[in-house]
Design a protein around this motif. Sequence first.
Motif, PDB file in Angstrom:
ATOM      1  N   GLU A   8      39.928  95.773   4.189  1.00 61.88           N
ATOM      2  CA  GLU A   8      39.542  95.351   5.520  1.00 61.88           C
ATOM      3  C   GLU A   8      40.756  94.752   6.329  1.00 61.88           C
TER       4      GLU A   8
ATOM      5  N   SER B 116      28.595  96.771  -2.620  1.00 65.32           N
ATOM      6  CA  SER B 116      29.302  95.615  -2.423  1.00 65.32           C
ATOM      7  C   SER B 116      28.447  94.548  -3.112  1.00 65.32           C
TER       8      SER B 116
ATOM      9  N   GLN C 179      29.183  94.857   6.306  1.00 63.97           N
ATOM     10  CA  GLN C 179      28.258  96.163   6.055  1.00 63.97           C
ATOM     11  C   GLN C 179      26.929  95.744   6.567  1.00 63.97           C
TER      12      GLN C 179
ATOM     13  N   PHE D 178      32.710  91.912   2.499  1.00 68.85           N
ATOM     14  CA  PHE D 178      32.164  93.665   2.633  1.00 68.85           C
ATOM     15  C   PHE D 178      30.928  93.588   2.707  1.00 68.85           C
TER      16      PHE D 178
ATOM     17  N   LEU E  16      33.657 102.435   2.597  1.00 70.18           N
ATOM     18  CA  LEU E  16      34.198 101.269   2.978  1.00 70.18           C
ATOM     19  C   LEU E  16      35.070 101.506   4.203  1.00 70.18           C
TER      20      LEU E  16
ATOM     21  N   ALA F 190      35.246  91.135   9.364  1.00 70.38           N
ATOM     22  CA  ALA F 190      34.169  90.579   8.666  1.00 70.38           C
ATOM     23  C   ALA F 190      33.596  89.386   9.271  1.00 70.38           C
TER      24      ALA F 190
ATOM     25  N   TYR G  10      34.494 100.642   8.110  1.00 68.84           N
ATOM     26  CA  TYR G  10      35.437  99.905   8.872  1.00 68.84           C
ATOM     27  C   TYR G  10      36.281 100.668   9.902  1.00 68.84           C
TER      28      TYR G  10
ATOM     29  N   PHE H 105      34.486  90.776  -1.704  1.00 63.82           N
ATOM     30  CA  PHE H 105      33.273  91.522  -1.736  1.00 63.82           C
ATOM     31  C   PHE H 105      31.886  90.796  -1.022  1.00 63.82           C
TER      32      PHE H 105
END
Length: 607
Positions: free
Chosen positions: A231, A415, A387, A383, A76, A93, A80, A380
């Motif tokens: 994040e 995630s 991703q 997340f 992560l 995100a 990020y 999540f």
Amino acid sequence: MDYLKRLLVGRPLKSSENDDQSLSRFAALAMLSSDALSSVAYGTEQIVVILVTLSAAAIWYSLPIAVVVLVLLTSLILSYRQIIHAYPHGGGAYVVSSENLGKNAGLIAGGSLLIDYMLTVAVSVSAGAEAIASAIPSLYHHRVAISVVIVLLLMLMNLRGLRESAGFLMVPVYSFIGVITLLIIVGLFKCLTGAAPIQATAQVGTVVPGITVALLLRAFSSGSSSLTGVEAISNAVPFFKKPRAKNAAGTLAMMGIILGFFFTGITFLNYWYGIVPSEKVTVLSQVGEAVFGKGIFYYILQFATALILAVAANTGFSAFPVLAYNLAKDKYLPHRYQDRGDRLGYSNGIITLALGSIILLMIFQGSTERLIPLYSVGVFIPFTLSQTGMVKKWRGEGGPWLKKSIANIIGALISFSIVVILFVYRLLDIWPFFIIMPILIYVFYKIHDHYKKVAEQLRLAEDVALHEYDGNTVIVLVGNVTQVNIGALNYAQSIGDYVIAMHVSLEENEAKEREIRHEFREHFPEVRFSVVRSPYRSIVNPVARYVDRVSANAKKHNYTTTVLIPEFVPNKAWKRSLHNQTAFKLRLRLSYRDDIIVSTYNYHLKK
């Protein structure tokens, strides 16, 4: 009120002072990492709480679970950092998902994070209140009240601006970093020197009867709550000093290293000392007592933990307004979330977050354990989407995309696995999410549809032509002959071709009507005086019906219709409450009438 506002919030800042409010890495780490760093106070505990439902011997499984959590943390952090450089204007995100996976994915990510930031505040202050109650047991039953007070104080602090908030947060954040570092170093030293013999409930590798994959997955998903807040820095890149992306990425790396060290150290010490969760004493408190004893350092640890858990909510106060700004910019939230307050912060977002968090605290009665599952699913899902969005971005750009996206792929898979685990094993805890999210997405689209229709209706057509009216009919709402009504009628005659003085009679008293009619004819003989009787003591409805009739007749003669509402204004704001609000009610009702201009004539009282 202005004095009180200045006292609480401070003097207004000029727009040109915005760059002066930017944060250095040192300040930003305190302001934007408090949520992630503070989660070590309950991350290990959430793993162990699940494991001991089977047996205290199962606590040793927290060590391999912690290793997987560290793998996820690493992926992560790397991912990020890529997002920060790819999207230096912030948005995290929401922006990544919107641009790469489509608007629906972006709204799911954005909506999840809006909820998550409210839960961030609720969980953080609840955990802070529990830490205070661990040190002072008499406050145990006042946790909700303590939590609400903390939320309100944080709201006021954030309304004062970035630099003041960051300056305040440095003390609790860096105190916590210092005391946890000392705790882990002293604890490990005692373990290595034999001063603290191993007291683990079971040796590593012991097979515990009844252990299942489902239990381990539940423990892993709960322990992953330690990663919430990771994040936030990618959302708040515009807060950093220039070069913003470089400083934000550096701060994120610092946070990842500290968080990984803390989480690993506390999980290991918890295993070594054989600590079992207790209802009224946190795991971190027990670790602190085992390492420091009941001396001064134990109470410093408790105080620092309570402080950082309380101010950890500030990560939500930093990230929520920026996310709300991005949604409002795309017309999925009201435009007011784009407005900066006196101190250059997005005040409406800050206030909304505080109110939402207080409501959650009331609903869940400040229970961290009940809030954590919702907290996890809210973070999540974004997340996973962010991703996945980055993998699609690298693939679309061509070249050696697989090398770039390794961290994204690992982060997305783990995630997504956590989301599936939560859906399968924690459904009874997270079911409100399935009600809230569809409602929130529906609201987003309704707001967007409204703004779209407004833009269509306001846009000028190519063949637009000005319409010329032949005159203006002005209806003046009057009571008795007073200075206010005389002034209003004089003004009406200056703007209108045809003026009507309309009086609503609330009682059938012909003598009084004749008296009022006589007074008006004496002062304004050329003005038509019209009486509308209201047997049900209502003023608004008779006025609305009368205006409709006059307006319909005015249209036939190509006249506009203006309703002029006389109103006197007291010299003190508090005196308004001593008078009825008829003028306000009339303006509100008449504002929904087409082709009617509603105007107010203000007469200012001097005494």
